[in-house]
Scaffold this motif. Structure first.
Motif, PDB file in Angstrom:
ATOM      1  N   LEU A 223       0.823  -1.216   0.000  1.00 55.38           N
ATOM      2  CA  LEU A 223       0.000   0.000   0.000  1.00 55.38           C
ATOM      3  C   LEU A 223       0.853   1.260   0.000  1.00 55.38           C
ATOM      4  CD1 LEU A 223      -2.760  -1.094   2.541  1.00 55.38           C
ATOM      5  CD2 LEU A 223      -2.994  -0.900   0.071  1.00 55.38           C
ATOM      6  N   GLU A 258      -8.685  -2.178   1.090  1.00 53.32           N
ATOM      7  CA  GLU A 258      -7.629  -1.201   1.373  1.00 53.32           C
ATOM      8  C   GLU A 258      -7.043  -0.624   0.085  1.00 53.32           C
ATOM      9  OE1 GLU A 258      -7.647  -4.352   2.507  1.00 53.32           O
ATOM     10  OE2 GLU A 258      -8.360  -3.977   4.549  1.00 53.32           O
ATOM     11  N   GLN A 261      -9.714   1.680  -1.574  1.00 56.41           N
ATOM     12  CA  GLN A 261      -9.835   2.970  -0.885  1.00 56.41           C
ATOM     13  C   GLN A 261      -8.664   3.889  -1.239  1.00 56.41           C
ATOM     14  OE1 GLN A 261     -10.229   1.898   3.225  1.00 56.41           O
ATOM     15  NE2 GLN A 261     -12.414   1.508   2.908  1.00 56.41           N
TER      16      GLN A 261
END
Ligand code: SF4
Length: 398
Positions: A223, A258, A261
């Protein structure tokens, strides 16, 4: 003394690979040549008949016969030019290219090799025949991945290779199971160069086997790396960031809440292309996909939830695929169409060289399955060349 001619055989299909190898050559090296683009259907350039000339080819499987014909035309026209070929076909099945009569054939990634080869060729010390480069070794950060000589600014390659091992796919073997990423510094420099060359440009697209794997170990999303990439692109003012749309599709197990988003606020593309391949857990196992049907359903639902149009790749006619597997695939597609209004990109299995399934045959596709696929095509929700590829390789091999 006249400079030797470097004739670049350009087609729409090979602009990316030619751009990659020419972009890897320092300008000082290219200055030793008269550069001659030979584009699409234009006639054989006169420079091919001159004393010292080298023609550079990059070949894909569908164009093999056309290239064979052209080499014969060159020969018949009395061309004295030497010829070098690389590209995906020379990499996956080098003998099929060597036997066409090229003087030099490069199997594998050629960014490190090609400038070295040109230097050797200039001093008459290039070795003729097949040259195989080390797999998985090129450092993307050393090269821009494009060249203005071919007149095309391609989707920017952010990652190369793959850590998975799908049986129908050549990527892992061709890159020795590596996954390499381009650094943010390198990406930023290339994007700025694209905007310098074409200031009116708005959209930046990317090339990767799995776009949401950028900066990761290839098994799980990173991420932080994805955020750094998108933040950098925003900071330098890219008006339209397209990630996860062709040619940078994604895997279902990387479409997590995740990840979605994180990426959704940055992206301008409305469609995300995802490889799901089949609706049957049994077939997914045989394909060695490394994810199950449920991953696919969750990912499709998430794409919709975040406002994207899911465009889903499927393959039918896989080796050892049963009728039940095929009917399960159709049921799965119908369910996803009804619940999530997906678009389908349909393929028929073809045994590509350099894949674990290269010696397998297509399974026959049940007539009812074909009928349903045609109905979906007519309804405008399914695209792809699936029907043209039925029996494709058996015909091609005679
Ligand atoms: S299909 Fe995609 S995930 Fe599978 S091996 Fe090829 S590149 Fe990797």
């Amino acid at each position: 003394m006249n400079k030797p001619n470097l004739i670049i055989r350009i087609h729409n299909y090979n602009k990316v690979s030619l751009g990659a190898i020419l972009g890897a050559c320092p300008p000082a090296l290219l200055n030793n040549f008269t550069l001659v683009p030979w584009v699409s259907d234009s006639p054989i350039p006169v420079e091919a008949a001159q004393a010292r000339a080298l023609i550079v080819y990059s070949i894909m499987l569908p164009h093999l016969q056309q290239v064979a014909k052209e080499l014969k035309q060159l020969h018949d026209a009395g061309s004295a030019a030497e010829t070098i070929a690389g590209g995906s076909q020379a990499t996956a099945a080098p003998n099929s290219v060597s036997e066409l009569g090229f003087d030099y054939v490069v199997c594998g990634e050629a960014e490190d090799y090609f400038p070295q080869f040109l230097g050797d060729w200039l001093v008459n010390s290039a070795r003729k025949g097949l040259h195989t480069t080390s797999r998985g070794k090129v450092d993307l950060n050393l090269y821009p991945g494009f060249s203005e000589l071919v007149g095309y600014l391609p989707p920017l390659e952010i990652s190369r290779g793959c850590k998975f091992g799908c049986m129908f796919c050549g990527v892992p073997r061709l890159h020795a199971g590596t996954l390499r990423h381009r650094s943010l510094t390198s990406i930023e420099a290339i994007v700025k160069e694209y905007f310098r060359i074409k200031p009116t440009r708005k959209r930046i697209k990317f090339l990767a086997s799995n776009a949401f794997a950028y900066g990761s170990d290839g098994r799980q999303p990173n991420l932080a790396a994805l955020k750094d990439l998108l933040e950098m692109l925003k900071r330098i003012g890219v008006p339209e960031i397209h990630l996860g749309s062709f040619p940078s599709e994604v895997r279902p197990d990387f479409v997590t809440p995740e990840v979605m988003q994180l990426v959704a606020p940055y992206l301008s593309n409305k469609t995300i292309v995802m490889g799901v391949q089949t609706g049957s857990d049994n077939m997914l196992k045989k394909m060695n996909r490394g994810h199950g049907r449920e991953h696919s359903v969750r990912a499709i639902a998430l794409l919709r939830e975040f406002g994207f149009q899911p465009h889903i790749d499927f393959i039918v006619g896989n080796p050892d695929e049963t009728e039940d597997d095929q009917f399960e695939l159709i049921d799965f597609m119908d369910e996803m169409l009804e619940k999530y209004q997906v678009r389908i990109h349909m393929h028929t299995f073809v045994p590509l060289p350099a894949t674990p399934w290269e010696n397998k045959l297509q399974s026959p596709i049940h007539e009812k399955v074909k009928q349903r696929l045609r109905e979906l095509e007519r309804a405008g929700v399914l695209d792809g060349w699936w029907e043209n590829h039925i029996g494709y390789f058996r015909t091609a091999k005679g």
